[in-house]
Enzyme design. Structure first.
Site, PDB file in Angstrom:
ATOM      1  N   GLU A  83       0.840  -1.193   0.000  1.00 26.69           N
ATOM      2  CA  GLU A  83       0.000   0.000   0.000  1.00 26.69           C
ATOM      3  C   GLU A  83       0.881   1.252   0.000  1.00 26.69           C
ATOM      4  OE1 GLU A  83      -2.211   0.103   3.604  1.00 26.69           O
ATOM      5  OE2 GLU A  83      -3.056   2.087   3.231  1.00 26.69           O
ATOM      6  N   ASP A 130      -1.163  -1.294   5.769  1.00 23.19           N
ATOM      7  CA  ASP A 130      -1.126  -0.742   7.127  1.00 23.19           C
ATOM      8  C   ASP A 130      -2.147  -1.440   8.026  1.00 23.19           C
ATOM      9  OD1 ASP A 130       0.758   1.049   6.353  1.00 23.19           O
ATOM     10  OD2 ASP A 130      -0.645   2.720   6.042  1.00 23.19           O
ATOM     11  N   ASP A 179      -4.409  -0.293   9.795  1.00 21.53           N
ATOM     12  CA  ASP A 179      -5.495   0.623  10.168  1.00 21.53           C
ATOM     13  C   ASP A 179      -6.710   0.340   9.281  1.00 21.53           C
ATOM     14  OD1 ASP A 179      -4.773   1.559   7.729  1.00 21.53           O
ATOM     15  OD2 ASP A 179      -4.074   3.522   8.414  1.00 21.53           O
ATOM     16  N   ASP A 195      -8.005   1.942   6.744  1.00 18.49           N
ATOM     17  CA  ASP A 195      -7.745   2.023   5.307  1.00 18.49           C
ATOM     18  C   ASP A 195      -7.021   0.783   4.812  1.00 18.49           C
ATOM     19  OD1 ASP A 195      -8.977   4.345   4.918  1.00 18.49           O
ATOM     20  OD2 ASP A 195      -7.169   5.590   4.746  1.00 18.49           O
TER      21      ASP A 195
END
Ligand code: 1YM
Length: 657
Positions: free
Chosen positions: A449, A522, A524, A526
């Site tokens: 990402e 990541d 998180d 997203d």
């Protein structure tokens, strides 16, 4: 437990060859349970239930049983009860034992006691009740027959402790009830049954056997559910459709059933006649995906195979013939391709075959060649009749196919352009930092990402075997886009070209340039969203990649502990607690939200280095489960999605690689 120990349990003066043989079988099964039930994992544990239920299902298919009850007791034992004829209570000539004892203590390789016409067993070898008994702490059987309750009990892996006897009388029903508790010495991972796994399969069996009532009761939680579908697989198609927000294009269900007689070889080489039974239900919705679930003998053939090929062949052939006959195609030469006829299709294909042959790594692809012809013929006739009897529905279907066809032609043009563009330089995407090795088996592709993490990954990689493909921002949601837009998407195109396999009907696993494809995002919201979108893409467009075990999710450490100049990374809470105990005070803990919080050496050491990293392999055991999972994943709520990606153990398995 060794064989010697068991010999002591026998009366040494008069043990017979049969006794010895039975002991050897028992030892063989307990020594190598994996050979009989696949594995002694949670999956193997549940396999025991399928083996017992299969005997009840067989009784239902033979027409003698219309209700099966499954109970999970508070101490994780299983009770399966059916209202069939009851296992015969007489003496078996071959073994000299009662038939009931024979069914549960004699390994019947070659099917001596296998009266089954269709081997409905959950996949492996149809090893039956004996293997279950050999792997249990205890197993008891109650057979209700001739007004009596016949009872027998085994303990310690199948040793008869209460011989068959009539326990009491006065019953006005018949049936068989088996209660068993798996042996924790065999099932070392877990002996806890999972309600959802059992419930999902029970529901599936209810859909596949119309009119059969199946119930499940979990005494641990007091949950009880009943499943009975008089419409069988027609209701299954509706059930699948209800799970997403598409709507049916028309009310009618296209339904086909038929039987064909074939000759199959006996073990001695002679031939016998047997029936192949075909049942198909399908309709179309306004979406773009096709959902084809296929079964052979009630087992989900996740790799599809000849029965599905026959279906697809007939669908294309009959729709083209109808469209041409009725001048519905724009030009006579523009035949519909197979894929043109799949958009928005939901279908359940269920066949019963007396002699199924499975191929592929996971043995989940049917390969009997006659199945193709039989399905194609039976379904072709039904579909043709349906179209001529329902011309307005036929028009809707053909229009839908033509729209798909136009999109396909447009996307082929777009692909040609991109191919030409690419062939001028290197055909690999510009963003890809490839590895040196061309031996796909050792090569890994990290899909990363963002450009900055991509940069760290490039610095931290082993350039011999590790390739990096950074993705910018979010990728397209393939659940909600149509095919030309998907092909037109830059991120998706670069993944397809980097992988080298092609997609959809042109997919070829042998062309894969990497045998590990590792999604690295990541930790998180997203990041998990991107992971979801990528999983959806791979599932819809390259399911073979998942079935072959090529797809992984990287697991960067969740925490960073800093003490002075020292930095320690902790994979999870357990590791964190350990570190906390080792360091005494004066440290700072931060939650590692993004890959960017690590420098390239840290990223390498914690997440990329094969000696240290933790990878999760993506697995799909069951297409229906996957469909459900993906619909859930693509829903609006972030919470369950995130939990799922982080914790769902059915769908992903943790591997320390
Ligand atoms: C909870 C498990 O095993 N039900 C069951 C098993 C059998 C029969 C009926 C049965 C089969 C036949 C005739 C036959 C089995 N019988 C045998 C064997 N439920 C469960 N219900 N009568 C009853 O196939 O001819 C094996 S399984 F070998 F004894 F016939």
């Amino acid at each position: 437990m060794s064989l010697d120990n068991n010999k002591e349990l026998l009366n040494v003066d008069n043990y017979s060859d049969d006794d010895i043989h039975a002991l050897e079988d028992r030892e063989a099964v307990r020594l190598r349970p994996g050979m009989y039930i696949g594995a002694t994992t949670e999956k193997g544990l549940h396999h025991l239930v399928w083996e017992i239920i299969d005997n009840s299902i067989d009784e239902a298919l033979a027409g003698y049983c219309n209700e099966i009850n499954l109970t999970i007791t508070t101490d994780n034992a299983i009770i399966v009860k059916d209202n069939g004829r009851g296992i015969p209570t007489g003496i078996n000539e071959d073994t000299g034992l009662s038939t009931i004892e024979t069914v549960f203590t004699v390994l019947h390789a070659g099917g001596k006691f296998d009266s089954k016409v269709y081997n409905t067993s959950g996949g492996l070898h149809g090893v039956g009740a004996t293997v279950v008994n050999f792997l249990c702490e205890y197993l008891e059987v109650n057979v209700y027959r001739d007004g009596n309750r016949h009872y027998i009990r085994f303990e310690d892996g199948g040793k008869t402790v209460v011989p068959l006897n009539i326990a009491d009388s006065g019953y006005d029903f018949t049936g068989t009830e088996v209660k068993f508790k798996p042996d924790p010495e065999i099932f070392k991972d877990t002996t806890t049954f999972d309600f959802e796994t059992l419930q999902r399969r029970i529901r599936q069996m209810a859909f596949l056997t119309k009119g059969l009532k199946l119930t499940i009761k979990d005494e641990r939680t007091e949950v009880y559910e009943e499943f009975k579908y008089d419409g069988g697989i027609k209701e299954y198609v509706n059930f699948i459709n209800k799970k997403d927000d598409n709507h049916a294009l028309f009310d009618e269900m296209i339904y086909s059933e038929g039987i064909e007689n074939i000759s199959i070889p006996n073990p001695d080489g002679s031939l016998r006649e047997a029936n192949v039974v075909v049942e198909i239900a399908m309709n179309y919705n306004n979406g773009y995906n096709s959902k084809i679930l296929s079964y052979c003998n009630n087992i989900n053939t996740t790799g599809d195979g000849t029965h599905v090929d026959g279906f697809k062949e007939a669908l294309r052939r009959v729709l083209n013939a109808y469209a041409k006959d009725n001048n519905l195609l724009k030009s006579k030469d523009d035949s519909l391709s197979q894929a043109d006829t799949w958009e928005g299709l939901t279908a359940v294909i269920s066949i019963k075959h007396p002699n199924p042959i499975y191929e592929g790594q996971t043995k989940s692809k049917l390969s009997n060649s006659e199945a193709r012809k039989i399905v194609s013929k039976i379904f072709g006739i039904t579909l043709k009749d349906f179209l001529y009897e329902n011309p307005s529905v036929a028009k809707i279907i053909i229009d839908k196919c033509i729209t798909a066809q136009s999109a396909r032609i447009a996307s082929e043009k777009a692909r040609d352009v991109s191919r030409k563009g690419a062939s001028k330089s290197n055909s690999l995407p510009g963003k890809l930092t490839d590895c040196i090795s061309k031996n796909a088996e050792e090569c890994e592709l990290f899909i990363v990402e963002g450009d900055s993490a991509g940069g760290s990954a490039c610095d931290g990689r082993d350039n011999k075997t590790q390739a990096i493909l950074p993705l910018r921002g979010k990728i397209l949601n393939v659940e909600k886009a149509r095919i030309d837009k998907i092909y037109g998407n830059e991120e998706i195109r670069s993944m397809i070209t980097a992988l080298g396999t092609g997609i959809h009907d042109q997919f070829d696993i042998d062309k894969a340039r990497y045998h590990k494809i590792i999604i690295m995002t990541d930790a998180d919201v997203d990041g998990s969203h991107i992971t979801t979108l990528l999983l959806t893409f791979f599932y819809r467009f390259m399911p073979e990649l998942i079935l072959n075990g090529y797809l992984y999710i990287a697991q960067p450490p969740l925490y960073k502990v800093t003490k002075g100049k020292e930095k320690i990374f902790a994979q999870d809470d357990e590791a964190l607690n350990k570190i906390k105990n080792e360091l005494n005070g004066n440290y700072e803990i931060t939650r590692n939200k993004g890959l960017g919080e690590m420098d390239w050496t840290e990223l390498r050491d914690t997440t990329m280095d094969p000696n240290n990293r933790v990878l999760v392999r993506v697995e799909i055991n069951d297409a229906e489960e996957a469909n459900e999972v993906f619909t859930m994943l693509m829903g609006e709520e972030v919470g369950p999605r995130k939990d799922f990606i982080q914790t769902n153990a059915h769908y992903v398995t943790n591997l320390d690689i």
